[in-house]
Design a protein around this motif. Sequence first.
Motif, short mmCIF file in Angstrom:
data_model
loop_
_atom_site.label_atom_id
_atom_site.label_comp_id
_atom_site.label_asym_id
_atom_site.label_seq_id
_atom_site.Cartn_x
_atom_site.Cartn_y
_atom_site.Cartn_z
N ALA A 98 33.51 129.83 -28.45
CA ALA A 98 33.12 128.44 -28.20
C ALA A 98 34.37 127.61 -27.98
CB ALA A 98 32.31 127.89 -29.37
N THR A 109 35.22 123.62 -27.35
CA THR A 109 34.64 122.29 -27.29
C THR A 109 35.49 121.36 -26.44
OG1 THR A 109 35.66 121.92 -29.47
CG2 THR A 109 33.30 122.38 -29.42
N GLU A 116 31.42 127.24 -33.01
CA GLU A 116 31.30 125.90 -32.42
C GLU A 116 31.81 124.84 -33.37
OE1 GLU A 116 27.44 123.16 -32.17
OE2 GLU A 116 27.34 124.91 -30.83
N ALA A 156 35.61 125.07 -34.03
CA ALA A 156 36.43 124.55 -32.93
C ALA A 156 36.75 123.07 -33.08
CB ALA A 156 35.72 124.79 -31.59
N VAL A 175 28.38 117.23 -31.23
CA VAL A 175 28.24 118.19 -30.13
C VAL A 175 26.92 117.91 -29.42
CG1 VAL A 175 28.16 120.62 -29.46
CG2 VAL A 175 29.63 119.89 -31.35
N HIS A 204 25.42 122.42 -25.01
CA HIS A 204 26.13 123.65 -24.70
C HIS A 204 26.07 123.88 -23.19
CE1 HIS A 204 25.95 124.94 -29.02
NE2 HIS A 204 24.91 124.11 -28.97
N LYS A 264 30.74 115.51 -27.12
CA LYS A 264 31.46 116.77 -26.95
C LYS A 264 30.45 117.82 -26.49
CE LYS A 264 34.69 117.87 -30.04
NZ LYS A 264 36.00 117.38 -29.56
N ALA A 277 30.01 122.14 -26.15
CA ALA A 277 30.55 123.46 -26.44
C ALA A 277 30.39 124.34 -25.21
CB ALA A 277 29.83 124.08 -27.65
N HIS A 313 30.77 127.92 -23.31
CA HIS A 313 30.71 129.34 -23.69
C HIS A 313 31.04 130.19 -22.47
CE1 HIS A 313 28.86 128.24 -27.52
NE2 HIS A 313 28.09 127.40 -26.84
#
Length: 348
Positions: free
Chosen positions: A33, A35, A140, A143, A320, A323, A343, A345, A347
Amino acid sequence: MKAAVLYGKEDVRIESVADPTPAAGEVVIRVKAATTCGTDLKVWRRGGHARMLTPPILFGHEAAGEIVALGAGVTGWRLGDRVVANNSAPCGQCFYCQRQEFSLCAHLEFNNGTFAEYLKIPASIVRHNLLPIPEHLSEEMAALTEPLACVLHGVARCGWQPQMQQWPSPPQIVVIGDGAIGLMFVGVLAQQGARVLTFGGSDQRLAIAETFGAEQVVNHHQCEDMPAVVKDWTTGRGADIVIEATGVPQVWEVAIACGRPGATINLFGGCPRETRISVDTERLHYEELTLKGVFHNTPAFVRQALALIASQTLPFEMLVSGHAPLTEIEQVLQAMKARQVIKVALHP
């Protein structure tokens, strides 16, 4: 491997680059992850950073993952270990390091390239700022260690001390900015007993500030005179501490105007290179203001940050917004620019 490469202003590209190989003392991690950060957004919009990077360069600086390769001489780590690495490490030997001023290290080594499938961790970071992720914590959340470490450093440098809770009334602190950094400041300060007023431009983000413990929130779009609001909140004095977390020169000046006599103004948000502000010298002198620039973090705060995240006493997961696969980094940065997310995340 796939990696994001920054070429200039709003120019980031996903490319195929060689897989990293660790030299002596280094490790390579598989990124689980990575971020995004307000600093990433500023770097992307400005096309570089005064201290951290010069394009073209691998992009990103917050990540957690697992070790997949060990360089010669690395001890204490095994393949498969889940780790988070800070994006820098001090040399430990220079004039500043000898005085424990690690964020000012003359040889501070930065490491970029978290927006990629793999990330090589330099030997200095392996020695000083590579940490194991607690078993119950996701990559996550781990990070987020680097930005929170910067915030903890900022809190320590702005004159806030828990013993201020013994004052006749708790310290009144203003945080200007509702990005991830500003919201982290709110959470940390409120948790430590401060009364916090937060200014921001998003009602949704200000609601998170309230969840993090802000006593009062104000949308600056609906406020013509921020210093007047602060004086009203502080019965005419101004705030004990003001933290500027936007990186806008005009807001630096507003932050100074929000402080009471004797206040500390923490100018935390980094402004564009070669910008200037004006300061009322009469206020600065006769009101004994302290204007303090604060940059980055130190190894001690990196450890404190991971411990605070692992304690789960603050809902950092609220920062967060979502994603996305690495290939969507351009869309993610555009969404950050439009303030649609805080923010994200990524991947690989």
